[in-house]
Design an enzyme around this catalytic site. Structure first.
Site, mmCIF file in Angstrom:
data_model
loop_
_atom_site.group_PDB
_atom_site.id
_atom_site.type_symbol
_atom_site.label_atom_id
_atom_site.label_comp_id
_atom_site.label_asym_id
_atom_site.label_seq_id
_atom_site.Cartn_x
_atom_site.Cartn_y
_atom_site.Cartn_z
ATOM 1 C CB ALA A 1 -57.374 -12.572 -12.002
ATOM 2 N N GLY B 1 -54.352 -13.331 -7.437
ATOM 3 C CA GLY B 1 -54.548 -14.773 -7.591
ATOM 4 C C GLY B 1 -53.241 -15.543 -7.594
ATOM 5 C CD GLU C 1 -56.677 -14.817 -3.907
ATOM 6 O OE1 GLU C 1 -56.710 -14.524 -5.119
ATOM 7 O OE2 GLU C 1 -57.658 -14.707 -3.158
ATOM 8 C CD GLU D 1 -56.334 -9.295 -5.144
ATOM 9 O OE1 GLU D 1 -55.544 -8.648 -4.441
ATOM 10 O OE2 GLU D 1 -56.205 -10.511 -5.368
HETATM 11 N N1 T1G Z 1 -54.125 -8.789 -16.078
HETATM 12 C C1 T1G Z 1 -54.037 -8.440 -17.374
HETATM 13 N N2 T1G Z 1 -53.008 -7.729 -17.891
HETATM 14 C C2 T1G Z 1 -52.025 -7.375 -17.046
HETATM 15 C C3 T1G Z 1 -52.047 -7.701 -15.679
HETATM 16 C C4 T1G Z 1 -53.163 -8.447 -15.199
HETATM 17 N N3 T1G Z 1 -53.251 -8.830 -13.931
HETATM 18 N N4 T1G Z 1 -50.924 -7.185 -15.098
HETATM 19 C C5 T1G Z 1 -50.234 -6.577 -16.075
HETATM 20 N N5 T1G Z 1 -50.888 -6.681 -17.234
HETATM 21 C C6 T1G Z 1 -50.432 -6.176 -18.528
HETATM 22 C C7 T1G Z 1 -50.437 -4.668 -18.566
HETATM 23 O O1 T1G Z 1 -51.711 -4.197 -18.951
HETATM 24 C C8 T1G Z 1 -49.375 -4.385 -19.607
HETATM 25 O O2 T1G Z 1 -49.968 -4.660 -20.869
HETATM 26 C C9 T1G Z 1 -48.352 -5.486 -19.353
HETATM 27 O O3 T1G Z 1 -49.065 -6.547 -18.676
HETATM 28 C C10 T1G Z 1 -47.183 -5.047 -18.489
HETATM 29 O O4 T1G Z 1 -47.768 -4.475 -17.327
HETATM 30 C C11 T1G Z 1 -58.509 -13.671 -8.475
HETATM 31 C C12 T1G Z 1 -59.322 -10.986 -8.278
HETATM 32 C C13 T1G Z 1 -47.333 -7.092 -12.499
HETATM 33 C C14 T1G Z 1 -46.363 -5.194 -11.155
HETATM 34 O O5 T1G Z 1 -53.627 -6.260 -9.949
HETATM 35 O O6 T1G Z 1 -49.364 -4.537 -10.883
HETATM 36 O O7 T1G Z 1 -55.940 -11.560 -9.095
HETATM 37 O O8 T1G Z 1 -49.580 -2.366 -21.851
HETATM 38 O O9 T1G Z 1 -46.822 -2.174 -17.704
HETATM 39 O O10 T1G Z 1 -44.696 -2.016 -14.819
HETATM 40 O O11 T1G Z 1 -58.396 -12.937 -6.245
HETATM 41 O O12 T1G Z 1 -48.464 -5.026 -14.208
HETATM 42 O O13 T1G Z 1 -47.991 -4.255 -22.339
HETATM 43 O O14 T1G Z 1 -50.331 -4.309 -23.262
HETATM 44 O O15 T1G Z 1 -47.824 -2.822 -15.468
HETATM 45 O O16 T1G Z 1 -43.543 -4.273 -15.098
HETATM 46 C C15 T1G Z 1 -54.468 -8.778 -9.255
HETATM 47 C C16 T1G Z 1 -51.618 -5.863 -11.865
HETATM 48 C C17 T1G Z 1 -55.504 -9.013 -10.293
HETATM 49 C C18 T1G Z 1 -51.522 -6.951 -10.804
HETATM 50 C C19 T1G Z 1 -45.840 -5.436 -13.573
HETATM 51 N N6 T1G Z 1 -53.193 -8.446 -9.861
HETATM 52 N N7 T1G Z 1 -50.363 -5.698 -12.567
HETATM 53 O O17 T1G Z 1 -45.606 -4.057 -13.704
HETATM 54 O O18 T1G Z 1 -45.649 -3.850 -16.239
HETATM 55 S S1 T1G Z 1 -57.111 -9.338 -9.599
HETATM 56 C C20 T1G Z 1 -52.885 -7.176 -10.179
HETATM 57 C C21 T1G Z 1 -49.325 -4.976 -12.008
HETATM 58 C C22 T1G Z 1 -56.900 -10.882 -8.867
HETATM 59 C C23 T1G Z 1 -57.800 -12.740 -7.526
HETATM 60 C C24 T1G Z 1 -57.924 -11.307 -7.877
HETATM 61 C C25 T1G Z 1 -48.123 -4.768 -12.875
HETATM 62 C C26 T1G Z 1 -46.927 -5.647 -12.511
HETATM 63 P P1 T1G Z 1 -49.434 -3.838 -22.168
HETATM 64 P P2 T1G Z 1 -47.049 -3.215 -16.656
HETATM 65 P P3 T1G Z 1 -44.777 -3.492 -14.959
#
Ligand code: T1G
Length: 691
Positions: A70, A110, A113, A133
C-alpha cells in the site's frame, strides 16, 4: 488514449501479446498501491476481460519492483478511498479469465496480497515476497492473513507474517506460493507463456480462497511462543494472531471480515501511527536541505581506521563487510594484534552460527592491512579516528594526518562528544574534517551521527551521508555540541535516574517504569551494561560512579555494579551497592524522597529528553524532529511504537509537556526549564513533527 491497441494512462498500460492481455503498471518509485494504482489495475482487468481476443491476463510492473505494498502515506488520510483493497482483490480473484502475477523486486504487503488473489504467481529468482506490515504496527489487511495459510499452512503463515521478513522467490516456490520461477530478464515472456498454457488447459483455474487451511490452533500457539519478545508493548502481533485464528476457525468470507475489523483497529492505533512515522523518518534523515544531488559524491575505495580497540574494531568491521579494505593503525603491536584477534573472533562466532563460512571470514580478514604508523594512511580516501576521548590526543593525531593524508582525503573523528571544530582547527583543511559517531557495538548499532563542523565541506557531508548506506547505517546529521543529538538528549535520563537513586527511589522501580514505557532495559540496568568505569571517565571530583568503581563494582562486566549479576547475568539487589548509594547521598546532602510515584518518575525521566530535543531543534543541531526520533530509536532503542521522543511529545501535547516541565522545574530546578520551542508550540498548539 489508444495507441497501437494499447490503452495508456498515467500509470496503466494495457497491451495484448498473442491471446494474453497484459496489465502493466508504472508508478515509481515502488509501484505502491495508491488509490490511482488500485483503480488502474481494476481498469486493466476490466479491459482485458471485455476483450474476446484475450484468454488470460498477466499483471506486471515497470521499474524496480512489483507492487511494494500500500501507499503507507495514504493511511494518514483515512478513510481509504475507493476503490479500496477489497475491491481490488475481489476484481482480481473473480476475473472470469485466469490471472497471472509476474513478480520481480519485492512484492510486499498489498502487493503480495494481490499476487495471492491471482490464480497464479510467476517470479524471477531475485524476487522476494513478504508481509512487513507488522513493522508498521499493522497486519496484512487485504486478505493476506486468510489466503496465505491456505497456501502454506497456519504455522508457516503466522511465522512469516509475525517476522515481517521477505522470503526469496525460490523459497516461496518451495512453499507453494510461487508456481513458476522464470529466468532473470525473462519474466514477461515466461509469464505470458505460462498464461497461454493455463488458458489452453481451460477452466476451472485455482483460487487460493478455495483451498483448505492446513494446521490448527496448536500451530498458532507454537509460533506465538517463538515470537513472544515481539509482543511486549506492540499491538499488531496480538491482532495478527487473532486474524490467523479466524482463518482456522471461520469460513473464508467471515475470516476476511474479521481480518478487516482487526486491521481497522490497528490502522487507527497510536502504535501504528508511530511506526509509520518511523518508516518515513528513517528515509528522511539522509536528505540535507542545502546539499542537493548536484554536490559530488567522492569515491571511498580505501579507508584508514586509527585505533583497534572496541570502537575501532567495530568500525573496521563495517567497512570490511562492505568490501572496503581498511588500513588499521595502532601504536603498539600488542594492541594491534589484540584488535585483529577480536575482529576475527567476532567473525568466527558468526561462522559458528552458520551465517558465514570460514572462507568468507578469511576473505574479510584479508581486507585488513594492520600497521603501526600513521604514515601508512597517505593513500586512503577516508580516515576514521577512534582513539581515546581526549581532545589533546585527537588534535595531535589530526595535526599529523594533515601532513600525511593525500589532498581530498576525508578526515573523520568518531568522537562521541568532543568539539569537532576544535579538532578540525588542528589541521590546515577543516573543510575535510567531519564527525562519524558510531554507537557501540559499532558493527551492530545502526545509527551513525554525521557531525557537520562549521567548515565541513558539502561534498564531505554528501559523501559520508551516502557512505552510511553502504555500511548499512542510518545517518543522522548533527551540529557540533556536547553529545551531538542522541547522547545529549538521553543524558537527562541517566542524570535523573542517578538523582532518584540518591533520593532513595528503589532501583527496580526506576527500571520498571521504563520497562513499562517500552524500553527493553531500564536506565539503571543500562548503566551497568555500559560499564560504570566508562561513565566515570572524564568526571571531576567525587561521583557516585567513582565510588562504585573504587569498590570494584564496574557493572555487568565485573558481575556487580548497581545490581549483582549471576552467571546468567540475572540482576539482584546488593547490600554493598545500597551502602555505596547511601554513603554518597549523605555526602551530597541530597534530600531523601523515596516515595515518588511512577508517573512522577516517568515524567522526570522522559520530559527533559523531549525538552532537550526541542533545544536541539532551536539551536539547529538537528535538522528536523523526526531525525531526533531516529537517533533515539536507533541509538538507544527508544521503543519504536511510541514513534520516538519528539513524536511521543506530540502525542502528549506541548501544553501538557510544558505544564509538566514547569511543575518539575519548581521541584527539581533548572534541568527542567522549558525550551522556548516547547512554550511556542504550547501557545500555538503546534507539533514538533510535521510531515
Ligand atoms: N508507501 C509509500 N512510499 C514508499 C513505500 C510504500 N509502501 N515503500 C517505499 N516508499 C518510498 C520511500 O519512502 C522512499 O521515498 C522510496 O519509496 C524508496 O524507498 C494493504 C496494509 C520496497 C524494500 O511496508 O520496504 O501494504 O525517500 O528508500 O531501499 O495489507 O521501500 O525516495 O521519497 O526504502 O530500495 C507494506 C515498505 C505497506 C514496504 C525498497 N509495504 N517499503 O527499498 O527504497 S502496508 C511495505 C520498503 C500494506 C496491505 C498493507 C522499501 C522497499 P523517498 P526506499 P529501497
Amino acid at each position: 488514449m489508444d495507441v497501437e491497441g494499447m490503452m495508456m494512462s498515467e500509470v496503466l498500460t494495457t497491451r495484448v501479446a498473442g491471446n494474453i492481455g497484459i496489465v502493466e503498471i508504472a508508478s515509481p518509485p515502488v509501484n505502491a498501491l495508491s488509490t490511482a494504482v488500485r483503480a488502474a489495475v481494476i481498469e486493466g482487468l476490466r479491459v482485458h476481460n471485455a476483450d474476446d481476443a484475450v484468454a488470460a491476463i498477466v499483471i506486471l510492473c515497470a521499474g524496480r519492483t512489483f507492487f511494494a505494498g500500500a501507499d503507507i502515506a495514504e493511511f494518514d488520510h483515512l478513510p481509504i478511498k475507493q476503490p479500496d483493497f477489497d475491491a481490488l482483490m475481489t476484481t482480481a480473484e473473480s476475473s472470469p479469465k485466469p490471472v497471472v502475477a509476474a513478480i520481480h523486486g519485492t512484492a510486499l504487503g498489498g502487493g503480495f496480497e494481490l499476487a495471492l488473489a491471482c490464480n497464479y504467481r510467476v517470479a524471477v529468482p531475485s524476487a522476494k515476497v513478504g508481509f512487513p506490515e507488522v513493522h508498521l504496527g499493522l497486519l496484512p489487511g487485504a486478505g493476506g492473513t486468510q489466503r496465505l495459510p491456505r497456501l502454506i499452512g497456519t504455522g508457516a503463515a503466522l511465522d512469516l507474517i509475525l517476522s515481517g521478513k521477505p522470503v526469496p522467490a525460490a523459497k516461496a516456490a518451495e512453499m507453494g506460493v510461487v508456481d513458476l520461477l522464470a529466468e532473470e530478464g525473462k519474466l514477461e515472456e515466461t509469464a505470458i507463456a505460462f498464461a497461454q498454457d493455463v488458458a489452453a488447459k481451460g477452466a476451472p483455474w485455482p483460487k487460493v480462497r478455495d483451498r483448505a487451511v492446513a494446521g490448527g490452533l496448536d500451530e498458532i500457539e507454537a509460533i506465538k511462543a517463538k515470537h513472544k519478545r515481539q509482543f511486549k508493548g506492540f499491538k499488531a502481533p496480538g491482532h495478527i494472531v487473532q486474524a490467523l485464528e479466524a482463518a482456522v476457525t471461520l469460513p473464508f468470507e467471515e475470516g476476511l471480515r474479521r481480518e478487516q475489523e482487526l486491521f481497522g483497529e490497528l490502522l487507527i492505533s497510536r502504535e501504528s501511527a508511530a511506526q509509520r512515522h518511523v518508516f518515513f523518518a528513517q528515509r528522511l534523515t539522509a536528505k540535507v536541505p542545502d546539499i542537493g544531488k548536484d554536490v559530488p559524491i567522492l569515491p571511498i575505495r580505501k579507508v584508514g581506521v586509527i585505533g583497534a580497540g572496541t570502537m575501532g574494531g567495530g568500525i573496521t568491521m563495517n567497512f570490511l563487510q562492505a568490501g572496503v579494505p581498511v588500513t588499521l593503525v595502532e601504536m603498539k603491536q600488542e594492541a594491534l594484534d589484540r584488535g585483529i584477534a577480536t575482529i576475527r573472533k567476532n567473525y568466527e562466532r558468526t561462522a559458528a552460527k552458520g551465517r558465514m563460512t570460514m572462507e568468507q571470514v578469511d576473505k574479510l580478514m584479508s581486507l585488513i592491512d594492520p600497521v603501526l604508523s600513521l604514515d601508512a594512511l597517505a593513500d586512503v580516501d577516508l580516515v576514521v579516528e577512534a582513539v581515546f576521548e581526549e581532545i589533546s590526543i585527537k588534535k595531535d593525531i589530526f595535526g599529523q594526518l594533515d601532513g600525511i593524508c593525500r589532498e581530498g582525503a576525508i578526515l573523520a573523528s568518531n568522537t562521541s562528544f568532543l568539539d569537532l571544530d576544535d579538532i578540525a582547527s588542528a589541521t590546515s583543511r577543516p573543510e575535510w574534517v567531519v564527525g562519524m559517531h558510531f554507537f557501540s557495538p559499532a558493527n551492530v548499532m545502526p545509527l551513525l551521527e554525521v557531525v557537520r563542523g562549521a567548515k565541513t565541506g558539502k561534498e564531505v557531508i554528501a559523501t559520508v551521508m551516502k557512505l552510511a548506506g553502504t555500511i548499512r547505517k542510518t545517518p543522522v546529521l548533527a551540529g557540533v555540541c556536547h553529545g551531538f543529538i542522541a547522547n545529549r538528549i538521553m543524558e537527562h535520563l541517566i542524570v535523573q535516574s542517578q538523582q532518584m537513586v540518591l533520593e532513595g527511589v528503589p532501583l527496580r522501580t526506576i527500571d520498571k517504569v521504563m520497562n513499562d514505557y517500552g524500553f527493553a532495559m531500564g536506565p539503571i540496568a543500562m548503566l551497568d551494561l555500559i560499564g560504570l568505569d566508562v561513565l566515570v571517565h572524564g568526571a571531576s571530583g567525587r561521583t557516585l560512579m567513582g565510588d562504585f568503581v573504587a569498590a570494584g563494582r564496574r557493572g555487568q562486566k565485573t558481575g556487580k555494579g548497581f545490581y549483582d549479576y549471576d552467571a546468567d547475568r540475572k540482576a539482584t539487589l546488593s547490600d554493598e551497592a545500597a551502602k555505596i548509594i547511601g554513603d554518597f547521598a549523605t555526602y551530597t546532602g541530597i534530600a531523601p524522597d523515596p516515595g515518588q510515584s511512577e508517573e512522577n518518575i516517568r515524567q522526570r525521566l522522559l520530559y527533559p529528553v523531549v525538552n532537550e530535543g526541542a533545544k536541539c531543534l532551536e539551536e539547529g543541531i538537528a535538522l528536523r524532529a523526526s531525525d531526533i526520533d531516529v537517533a533515539a530509536i536507533l541509538g538507544y532503542n527508544w521503543p519504536v511504537f511510541t514513534g520516538g521522543p519528539m513524536f511521543w511529545g506530540d502525542t502528549i501535547g506541548a501544553a501538557t509537556l510544558l505544564q509538566g516541565l514547569k511543575d518539575l522545574e519548581g521541584r527539581y530546578g533548572s534541568a527542567f526549564t522549558p525550551a522556548a520551542l516547547v512554550q511556542k508550540l504550547a501557545t500555538e498548539g503546534g507539533r514538533f513533527v510535521n510531515r
